[in-house]
Write a protein that holds these residues in place. Structure first.
Motif, PDB file in Angstrom:
ATOM      1  N   GLY A 208       0.814  -1.112   0.024  1.00  0.00           N
ATOM      2  CA  GLY A 208       0.047  -0.001   0.009  1.00  0.00           C
ATOM      3  C   GLY A 208       0.978   1.323  -0.232  1.00  0.00           C
ATOM      4  N   GLY A 209       0.367   2.276   0.578  1.00  0.00           N
ATOM      5  CA  GLY A 209       1.019   3.539   0.387  1.00  0.00           C
ATOM      6  C   GLY A 209       0.735   4.347  -0.757  1.00  0.00           C
ATOM      7  N   ALA A 210       1.447   5.968  -0.639  1.00  0.00           N
ATOM      8  CA  ALA A 210       0.759   6.805  -1.542  1.00  0.00           C
ATOM      9  C   ALA A 210       0.971   6.690  -3.060  1.00  0.00           C
ATOM     10  N   LYS A 211       2.422   6.015  -3.213  1.00  0.00           N
ATOM     11  CA  LYS A 211       2.779   6.183  -4.984  1.00  0.00           C
ATOM     12  C   LYS A 211       3.190   4.997  -5.467  1.00  0.00           C
ATOM     13  N   ASP A 214       7.312   4.665  -6.158  1.00  0.00           N
ATOM     14  CA  ASP A 214       8.122   4.401  -5.103  1.00  0.00           C
ATOM     15  C   ASP A 214       8.334   3.035  -5.196  1.00  0.00           C
ATOM     16  N   LYS A 215       7.057   2.265  -5.439  1.00  0.00           N
ATOM     17  CA  LYS A 215       7.059   0.619  -5.397  1.00  0.00           C
ATOM     18  C   LYS A 215       7.241  -0.062  -6.473  1.00  0.00           C
ATOM     19  N   ILE A 216       7.426   0.531  -7.528  1.00  0.00           N
ATOM     20  CA  ILE A 216       7.540  -0.168  -8.757  1.00  0.00           C
ATOM     21  C   ILE A 216       8.478  -1.455  -8.776  1.00  0.00           C
ATOM     22  N   GLY A 232      -3.380  -2.038  -2.081  1.00  0.00           N
ATOM     23  CA  GLY A 232      -4.328  -0.902  -1.382  1.00  0.00           C
ATOM     24  C   GLY A 232      -3.693   0.555  -1.331  1.00  0.00           C
ATOM     25  N   GLY A 233      -4.042   1.307  -0.584  1.00  0.00           N
ATOM     26  CA  GLY A 233      -3.655   2.670  -0.409  1.00  0.00           C
ATOM     27  C   GLY A 233      -3.818   3.740  -1.759  1.00  0.00           C
ATOM     28  N   ALA A 234      -3.227   4.785  -1.924  1.00  0.00           N
ATOM     29  CA  ALA A 234      -3.567   5.492  -3.035  1.00  0.00           C
ATOM     30  C   ALA A 234      -3.082   5.009  -4.198  1.00  0.00           C
ATOM     31  N   MET A 235      -1.853   4.059  -4.139  1.00  0.00           N
ATOM     32  CA  MET A 235      -1.453   3.476  -5.287  1.00  0.00           C
ATOM     33  C   MET A 235      -2.289   2.725  -6.132  1.00  0.00           C
ATOM     34  N   SER A 285     -13.088  15.490  -0.185  1.00  0.00           N
ATOM     35  CA  SER A 285     -11.781  15.986   0.125  1.00  0.00           C
ATOM     36  C   SER A 285     -11.011  15.244   0.853  1.00  0.00           C
ATOM     37  N   PHE A 286      -9.665  15.248   0.958  1.00  0.00           N
ATOM     38  CA  PHE A 286      -8.800  14.819   1.720  1.00  0.00           C
ATOM     39  C   PHE A 286      -9.105  15.244   3.148  1.00  0.00           C
ATOM     40  N   ASP A 287      -9.712  16.309   3.366  1.00  0.00           N
ATOM     41  CA  ASP A 287      -9.804  16.939   4.799  1.00  0.00           C
ATOM     42  C   ASP A 287     -11.142  16.205   5.614  1.00  0.00           C
ATOM     43  N   MET A 304     -13.079  11.020  -3.662  1.00  0.00           N
ATOM     44  CA  MET A 304     -11.810  10.415  -3.908  1.00  0.00           C
ATOM     45  C   MET A 304     -11.673   9.358  -2.921  1.00  0.00           C
ATOM     46  N   GLY A 305     -11.284   8.194  -3.238  1.00  0.00           N
ATOM     47  CA  GLY A 305     -10.804   7.039  -2.445  1.00  0.00           C
ATOM     48  C   GLY A 305      -9.842   7.277  -1.349  1.00  0.00           C
ATOM     49  N   LEU A 306     -10.361   7.185  -0.086  1.00  0.00           N
ATOM     50  CA  LEU A 306      -9.129   7.355   0.925  1.00  0.00           C
ATOM     51  C   LEU A 306      -8.981   5.938   1.891  1.00  0.00           C
ATOM     52  N   ASP A 307      -9.690   5.036   1.494  1.00  0.00           N
ATOM     53  CA  ASP A 307      -9.417   3.499   2.402  1.00  0.00           C
ATOM     54  C   ASP A 307      -9.983   2.376   1.479  1.00  0.00           C
ATOM     55  N   VAL A 308      -9.718   1.525   1.665  1.00  0.00           N
ATOM     56  CA  VAL A 308     -10.391   0.153   0.987  1.00  0.00           C
ATOM     57  C   VAL A 308     -11.755   0.176   1.774  1.00  0.00           C
ATOM     58  N   GLY A 330       3.318  -0.451   3.664  1.00  0.00           N
ATOM     59  CA  GLY A 330       2.507   0.543   3.266  1.00  0.00           C
ATOM     60  C   GLY A 330       0.860   0.365   3.729  1.00  0.00           C
ATOM     61  N   PRO A 331       0.415   1.549   4.019  1.00  0.00           N
ATOM     62  CA  PRO A 331      -1.070   1.480   4.593  1.00  0.00           C
ATOM     63  C   PRO A 331      -1.953   1.556   3.469  1.00  0.00           C
ATOM     64  N   LEU A 332      -3.354   0.782   3.793  1.00  0.00           N
ATOM     65  CA  LEU A 332      -4.133   0.545   2.763  1.00  0.00           C
ATOM     66  C   LEU A 332      -5.025   1.855   2.791  1.00  0.00           C
ATOM     67  N   GLY A 333      -4.936   2.892   3.274  1.00  0.00           N
ATOM     68  CA  GLY A 333      -5.654   4.150   3.255  1.00  0.00           C
ATOM     69  C   GLY A 333      -4.990   5.228   4.306  1.00  0.00           C
ATOM     70  N   VAL A 334      -5.810   6.205   4.162  1.00  0.00           N
ATOM     71  CA  VAL A 334      -5.232   7.616   5.061  1.00  0.00           C
ATOM     72  C   VAL A 334      -5.442   6.938   6.458  1.00  0.00           C
ATOM     73  N   PHE A 335      -4.604   6.233   6.833  1.00  0.00           N
ATOM     74  CA  PHE A 335      -4.635   5.728   8.283  1.00  0.00           C
ATOM     75  C   PHE A 335      -4.634   6.323   9.531  1.00  0.00           C
ATOM     76  N   GLU A 336      -3.795   7.643   9.104  1.00  0.00           N
ATOM     77  CA  GLU A 336      -3.765   8.678  10.208  1.00  0.00           C
ATOM     78  C   GLU A 336      -5.085   9.384  10.637  1.00  0.00           C
TER      79      GLU A 336
HETATM   80  P1  AMP Z   1       4.157   5.710   1.704  1.00  0.00           P
HETATM   81  O1  AMP Z   1       5.182   6.305   2.403  1.00  0.00           O
HETATM   82  O2  AMP Z   1       4.235   5.633   0.401  1.00  0.00           O
HETATM   83  O3  AMP Z   1       3.998   4.236   2.330  1.00  0.00           O
HETATM   84  O4  AMP Z   1       2.530   6.075   1.881  1.00  0.00           O
HETATM   85  C1  AMP Z   1       2.149   6.332   3.136  1.00  0.00           C
HETATM   86  C2  AMP Z   1       0.866   7.591   3.010  1.00  0.00           C
HETATM   87  O5  AMP Z   1      -0.148   7.075   2.022  1.00  0.00           O
HETATM   88  C3  AMP Z   1       0.254   7.723   4.239  1.00  0.00           C
HETATM   89  O6  AMP Z   1       0.465   8.804   4.952  1.00  0.00           O
HETATM   90  C4  AMP Z   1      -1.032   7.733   4.060  1.00  0.00           C
HETATM   91  O7  AMP Z   1      -2.032   8.610   4.435  1.00  0.00           O
HETATM   92  C5  AMP Z   1      -0.996   7.569   2.430  1.00  0.00           C
HETATM   93  N1  AMP Z   1      -2.273   6.997   1.896  1.00  0.00           N
HETATM   94  C6  AMP Z   1      -2.878   5.853   1.830  1.00  0.00           C
HETATM   95  N2  AMP Z   1      -3.798   5.539   1.231  1.00  0.00           N
HETATM   96  C7  AMP Z   1      -4.070   6.759   0.584  1.00  0.00           C
HETATM   97  C8  AMP Z   1      -5.194   7.359  -0.139  1.00  0.00           C
HETATM   98  N3  AMP Z   1      -6.212   6.397  -0.430  1.00  0.00           N
HETATM   99  N4  AMP Z   1      -5.237   8.574  -0.592  1.00  0.00           N
HETATM  100  C9  AMP Z   1      -4.195   9.517  -0.101  1.00  0.00           C
HETATM  101  N5  AMP Z   1      -3.346   9.088   0.543  1.00  0.00           N
HETATM  102  C10 AMP Z   1      -3.321   7.725   0.967  1.00  0.00           C
END
Ligand code: AMP
Length: 410
Positions: A208-211, A214-216, A232-235, A285-287, A304-308, A330-336
């Protein structure tokens, strides 16, 4: 990962020796206080080993990204204070004093080391990145550091993927009887080797995670090793868009759609199952503080998708339950944010409950398992996000290669 030619701290004679231990004390700080001491605690077994062996212990680490030697936001002073609290009678039979000299190398520091009292005091040097030679991989700085000690131990797994002076070049200045790896690096090598060398199947990776960008590398490498990849995650939204789904306003790396498709094709060709989310928790929104669940895989414009979503969680958990080997980064969503943390914490609980051997690498997934209080139920929690990803990619780690007896130091 291969340990050929690497000596470990317990192979070396440390009594009455000046022992320089490179640790990873790159901890988060807030208002001059350490807010998470996991990395300091992870280095304690090696420090205690050296103290009990009667060594004069000199610890060194980098901390954050200081802009120069006067960037006092990144002084090691709060770390020295927390270390002194940890090196008390709960850890050792005696309280240790932590000496924190001014300067990093040179005659004044050498003189203080000469006066260090074994079993009573340890020294922690100031932030190594206050010296430009550290990040620059400078031989002169590595040599000056080496002159502080008779024996060099590297226990900084979190910095092992960097060819910096204190983890790489410094090895040149100690012969093979006077340098080695600490107990944390040994534990990391053992955990990652069990993951990467003949893993039991099915082998399931959760990424998971943002990008995607970064993970290719890690995704490409995982396709050659695993049976299933749960994304999962934004990726995930870059992959979903590449497959032709609508993803609303979710984060997408447009430049990586082709690479995402290539990864999906490569996986299909190798018979590796890639599971993408089939539903989501979305918001405008993200907020946003609240989310709603989509019916299916597509996301409407404006959201926008922020979690699975729950169906995705249940499909992922089923794979994790059946896995014999698990790797999670990597997290599957904006777990913060609590509203978008369910996917990540559900996966954390499933990984902890699974009977398979599990490895968690990477800051955020480690934070999630620690917050869930489940870190003890995982096979191996890696202290190095970047280093563990590089190991999974099959790339050599300079901090480990440098320790090998006959390493050529190209
Ligand atoms: P990384 O450092 O690449 O592992 O990314 C971690 C970050 O990805 C965390 O701060 C998460 O909040 C963010 N993230 C995870 N899922 C999403 C999402 N669906 N949209 C935006 N940010 C996300």
């Amino acid at each position: 990962m291969d340990t050929t030619g690497i000596r470990f701290i317990d192979d070396l004679d440390l009594s009455d020796q000046r022992v320089l231990i490179r640790v990873d004390f790159n901890v988060p700080l807030d208002d001059g206080k350490v807010t998470d001491d996991t990395r300091i605690k992870a280095a304690l077994p090696t420090i205690v080993h050296a103290v009990e062996a009667g060594a004069k212990v000199i610890l060194c680490s980098h901390l954050g990204r200081p802009s120069g030697p006067d960037d006092s936001r990144y002084t090691m002073e709060p770390v020295a204070a927390r270390l002194a609290e940890l090196l008390d009678t709960d850890t050792l039979l005696y309280d240790m004093e932590v000496i924190f000299p001014e300067g990093i190398v040179g005659p004044d520091v050498e003189e203080l080391i000469g006066e260090l009292k074994p079993r009573k005091q340890v020294m922690l040097l100031e932030n190594l990145r206050f010296e430009p030679g550290e990040k620059g991989g400078d031989d002169d700085f590595a040599k000056a550091l080496s002159e502080l000690a008779d024996v060099y131990i590297n226990d900084a797994f979190g910095a092992a993927h960097r060819a910096h002076a204190s983890v790489y070049q410094i090895n040149k200045f100690f012969d093979r009887h006077h340098r080695g790896a600490g107990l944390l690096i040994r534990k990391e090598i053992e955990g990652l080797s069990r993951l990467l060398q003949r893993p039991e199947r099915p082998f399931v990776a959760i990424v998971g995670g943002a990008k995607v960008s970064d993970k290719i590398g890690v995704l490409q490498a995982l396709i050659d090793k695993v049976d299933t990849i749960l994304v999962g995650g934004a990726m995930a939204y870059t992959f979903l868009k590449a497959r032709g789904h609508t993803v609303g306003d979710s984060l997408v790396e447009e430049d990586f759609l082709d690479q995402a498709n290539e990864i999906l094709r490569k996986a299909q060709g190798k018979g590796v199952e890639i599971l993408l989310p089939v539903d989501h928790r979305v918001a405008e929104s993200f907020d946003a503080q609240e989310g709603t669940t989509t019916d299916g895989v597509d996301i409407e414009p404006g959201f926008m998708g922020l979690d699975v979503g729950p169906k995705t969680v249940s499909a992922f958990v089923k794979r994790i339950d059946k896995a014999a080997t698990i790797f999670w980064n990597g997290p599957l969503g904006v777990f913060e944010k609590e509203a978008f943390s369910v996917g990540t914490f559900s996966v954390a609980r499933a990984v902890a409950a699974a009977s398979g051997f599990s490895v968690i690498g990477g800051g955020d997934s480690v934070a999630a398992i620690t917050q869930a209080g489940l870190a003890d139920s995982v096979g191996h929690v890696s202290t190095g996000g970047g280093a563990s990803l590089q190991a999974v990619e099959g790339q050599p780690l300079p901090g480990i290669e440098g320790l090998r007896a006959n390493h050529p130091f190209e």
